[in-house]
Design a protein around this motif. Structure first.
Motif, PDB file in Angstrom:
ATOM      1  N   VAL A  41       0.746  -1.110   0.108  1.00  0.00           N
ATOM      2  CA  VAL A  41      -0.035  -0.232   0.219  1.00  0.00           C
ATOM      3  C   VAL A  41       0.962   1.052   0.034  1.00  0.00           C
ATOM      4  CG1 VAL A  41      -1.628   1.201   1.451  1.00  0.00           C
ATOM      5  CG2 VAL A  41      -1.767  -1.321   1.046  1.00  0.00           C
ATOM      6  N   GLY A  42       0.638   2.274  -0.802  1.00  0.00           N
ATOM      7  CA  GLY A  42       1.299   3.371  -1.222  1.00  0.00           C
ATOM      8  C   GLY A  42       0.659   4.458  -1.302  1.00  0.00           C
ATOM      9  N   ALA A  43       1.268   5.873  -1.261  1.00  0.00           N
ATOM     10  CA  ALA A  43       0.832   7.151  -1.381  1.00  0.00           C
ATOM     11  C   ALA A  43       1.181   7.189  -2.497  1.00  0.00           C
ATOM     12  CB  ALA A  43       1.525   7.869  -0.166  1.00  0.00           C
ATOM     13  N   LEU A  44       0.178   8.461  -3.298  1.00  0.00           N
ATOM     14  CA  LEU A  44       0.430   8.813  -4.466  1.00  0.00           C
ATOM     15  C   LEU A  44       0.741  10.326  -4.373  1.00  0.00           C
ATOM     16  CD1 LEU A  44       0.142   8.903  -7.678  1.00  0.00           C
ATOM     17  CD2 LEU A  44      -1.870   9.853  -7.122  1.00  0.00           C
ATOM     18  N   VAL A  45       2.153  10.906  -4.883  1.00  0.00           N
ATOM     19  CA  VAL A  45       2.505  12.094  -4.201  1.00  0.00           C
ATOM     20  C   VAL A  45       2.435  12.969  -5.669  1.00  0.00           C
ATOM     21  CG1 VAL A  45       4.697  13.103  -4.229  1.00  0.00           C
ATOM     22  CG2 VAL A  45       3.716  10.989  -2.795  1.00  0.00           C
ATOM     23  N   ALA A  46       2.082  14.258  -5.867  1.00  0.00           N
ATOM     24  CA  ALA A  46       2.464  15.023  -7.138  1.00  0.00           C
ATOM     25  C   ALA A  46       3.193  15.879  -6.406  1.00  0.00           C
ATOM     26  CB  ALA A  46       0.732  15.189  -7.121  1.00  0.00           C
ATOM     27  N   THR A  47       4.387  16.442  -8.210  1.00  0.00           N
ATOM     28  CA  THR A  47       4.430  18.155  -7.808  1.00  0.00           C
ATOM     29  C   THR A  47       3.964  18.179  -9.780  1.00  0.00           C
ATOM     30  OG1 THR A  47       6.289  16.780  -9.861  1.00  0.00           O
ATOM     31  CG2 THR A  47       6.613  17.109  -7.591  1.00  0.00           C
ATOM     32  N   TRP A  48       3.818  20.098  -8.664  1.00  0.00           N
ATOM     33  CA  TRP A  48       3.312  20.544 -10.143  1.00  0.00           C
ATOM     34  C   TRP A  48       3.241  21.412  -9.899  1.00  0.00           C
ATOM     35  CZ3 TRP A  48       0.868  19.155  -6.001  1.00  0.00           C
ATOM     36  CH2 TRP A  48       0.047  19.973  -4.220  1.00  0.00           C
ATOM     37  N   ASP A  49       2.760  22.894 -11.045  1.00  0.00           N
ATOM     38  CA  ASP A  49       3.058  24.930 -11.027  1.00  0.00           C
ATOM     39  C   ASP A  49       1.213  25.283 -10.638  1.00  0.00           C
ATOM     40  OD1 ASP A  49       5.173  26.785 -12.359  1.00  0.00           O
ATOM     41  OD2 ASP A  49       2.542  26.722 -13.250  1.00  0.00           O
ATOM     42  N   ASP A  50       1.570  26.412  -9.561  1.00  0.00           N
ATOM     43  CA  ASP A  50       0.537  26.500  -9.526  1.00  0.00           C
ATOM     44  C   ASP A  50       1.022  28.096  -9.602  1.00  0.00           C
ATOM     45  OD1 ASP A  50       1.958  27.454  -7.184  1.00  0.00           O
ATOM     46  OD2 ASP A  50      -0.017  26.617  -6.239  1.00  0.00           O
ATOM     47  N   ASP A  51       2.621  28.279 -10.272  1.00  0.00           N
ATOM     48  CA  ASP A  51       2.817  30.581 -10.225  1.00  0.00           C
ATOM     49  C   ASP A  51       2.312  31.270 -11.580  1.00  0.00           C
ATOM     50  OD1 ASP A  51       4.170  29.207 -11.234  1.00  0.00           O
ATOM     51  OD2 ASP A  51       6.146  30.424  -9.178  1.00  0.00           O
ATOM     52  N   GLY A  52       2.430  30.084 -12.456  1.00  0.00           N
ATOM     53  CA  GLY A  52       2.015  30.569 -14.004  1.00  0.00           C
ATOM     54  C   GLY A  52       4.080  30.251 -14.709  1.00  0.00           C
ATOM     55  N   ASP A  53       4.887  29.475 -13.719  1.00  0.00           N
ATOM     56  CA  ASP A  53       5.904  29.478 -14.424  1.00  0.00           C
ATOM     57  C   ASP A  53       6.011  27.942 -14.535  1.00  0.00           C
ATOM     58  OD1 ASP A  53       8.572  29.603 -15.648  1.00  0.00           O
ATOM     59  OD2 ASP A  53       9.914  30.172 -13.795  1.00  0.00           O
ATOM     60  N   PRO A  54       5.784  27.783 -15.770  1.00  0.00           N
ATOM     61  CA  PRO A  54       6.154  26.023 -15.725  1.00  0.00           C
ATOM     62  C   PRO A  54       7.008  25.391 -15.624  1.00  0.00           C
ATOM     63  CG  PRO A  54       5.531  27.100 -17.562  1.00  0.00           C
ATOM     64  CD  PRO A  54       5.652  27.881 -16.911  1.00  0.00           C
ATOM     65  N   ALA A  55       8.287  26.567 -16.094  1.00  0.00           N
ATOM     66  CA  ALA A  55       9.978  25.430 -16.223  1.00  0.00           C
ATOM     67  C   ALA A  55       9.746  24.455 -14.891  1.00  0.00           C
ATOM     68  CB  ALA A  55      10.966  26.719 -15.576  1.00  0.00           C
ATOM     69  N   THR A  56       9.623  25.195 -13.746  1.00  0.00           N
ATOM     70  CA  THR A  56       9.905  24.185 -12.547  1.00  0.00           C
ATOM     71  C   THR A  56       8.639  23.381 -11.361  1.00  0.00           C
ATOM     72  OG1 THR A  56      10.273  25.662 -11.165  1.00  0.00           O
ATOM     73  CG2 THR A  56      12.323  24.647 -12.869  1.00  0.00           C
ATOM     74  N   PRO A  57       8.581  22.909 -10.846  1.00  0.00           N
ATOM     75  CA  PRO A  57       7.315  22.731 -10.251  1.00  0.00           C
ATOM     76  C   PRO A  57       7.637  23.667  -8.790  1.00  0.00           C
ATOM     77  CG  PRO A  57       8.074  20.733 -10.335  1.00  0.00           C
ATOM     78  CD  PRO A  57       9.337  21.503 -10.800  1.00  0.00           C
ATOM     79  N   ASP A  58       6.455  24.302  -7.757  1.00  0.00           N
ATOM     80  CA  ASP A  58       6.475  24.631  -7.045  1.00  0.00           C
ATOM     81  C   ASP A  58       5.756  23.874  -6.318  1.00  0.00           C
ATOM     82  OD1 ASP A  58       4.767  26.884  -8.905  1.00  0.00           O
ATOM     83  OD2 ASP A  58       4.144  26.206  -7.389  1.00  0.00           O
TER      84      ASP A  58
END
Length: 290
Positions: A41-58
């Motif tokens: 049993v594991g956890a789903l981890v997400a990285t994503w952008d929410d500052d309008g700069d998609p170059a790196t996740p924040d």
């Protein structure tokens, strides 16, 4: 684990998911225990952008639960993997305490969500059911994350969950399902706690388990009771996609996955059957079905 309740996602990510999905569950505080032995049993981890700069996740956070069903396939819910920004990356962690791992990684890699995710999890590729969201009779709320098997093996040891054979839950009948031992597992939060300003759902990010009881079966769903007076625990926010195991004829099978339930996480876990033609057709390209 608190009472079984399947809520879509943790507060940190719910804006991305709840627009189209019902809330997901977490394991409640009552009748629950840590689950270090449930290494599949594991956890789903997400990285994503929410500052309008998609170059790196924040942003990085654990968002749902799930189960390894073979060496490189993690089963979860489609509402956990859809309606995200295009830059989202999904990872899977089989650590017992993902929250503590992410907190430690934030100190080691400040300002670097990608490195924080890599510190606790393995990156994979999501495949959501193409017909999600479907009708209420079958929402097709099922998804898998394909992972690099060598990287998973290098970090964790586990035995994949056993999927049910076709129509397995139909054969025992209601009495047989009622007498079976049912167990829910996941990383979700606890049942609602009244605080100044309203209810909150504390906890989350640690793998827990709790007994639940059979309530009802229909074509696509298993309803499970998580009422405390009967000795049950349950699921809550963040448990979506996580497993509901049943022991049938002496064999522990992954009968269904947590999808939704009651808002306070006190009463019912509504779970998606894995023995139906629709679920098996979706899973067939990714795993060898029994």
């Amino acid at each position: 684990m608190t009472p079984v309740r399947a809520f879509a996602v943790l507060a940190a990510a719910c804006a991305a998911v709840l627009a189209t999905a019902p809330p997901s569950s977490a394991i409640n505080s009552y009748n629950a225990a840590p689950a270090p032995e449930r290494t599949e049993v594991g956890a789903l981890v997400a990285t994503w952008d929410d500052d309008g700069d998609p170059a790196t996740p924040d942003r990085v956070d654990w968002v749902c639960s799930g189960t390894m069903i073979d060496a490189d396939t993690f089963l979860t819910a489609a509402h956990c993997t859809t309606d995200w920004p295009d830059t989202v990356e999904f990872h899977v962690s089989l650590d017992q305490d993902v929250r503590a791992g992410l907190d430690a990684a934030a100190k080691t890699y400040p300002g670097n969500p990608a490195a924080q995710a890599d510190a606790v999890a393995v990156r994979g590729t999501a495949h959501s059911h193409p017909d999600y969201p479907g009708p209420a009779s079958d929402t097709h709320d099922i998804s898998v994350i394909e992972l690099p098997a060598a990287q998973v093996r290098a970090r964790w040891s586990f035995t994949p969950a056993t999927l049910p054979t076709a129509g397995r839950l139909d054969r025992p009948g209601p009495r047989g399902l009622d007498s079976a031992d049912w167990l829910v597992a996941g990383y979700g939060t606890q049942e609602a706690v009244r605080q100044p300003g309203g209810h909150t759902h504390p906890g989350g990010g640690v793998r827990l388990k709790a007994p639940v009881a059979f309530d009802a079966l229909n074509a696509s769903w298993v309803r499970l009771a998580m009422t405390a007076p009967q000795g049950n625990g349950g699921a809550c926010y963040g448990d979506s996609g996580g497993p509901n195991f049943a022991v049938l004829d002496g064999e522990r099978i992954l009968a269904s996955t947590t999808i939704t339930g009651d808002g306070p996480c006190y009463a019912t876990n509504v779970t998606y059957r894995l023995d139906t033609p629709g679920a098996r057709a979706f899973l067939a390209p990714f795993v060898d079905l029994p």
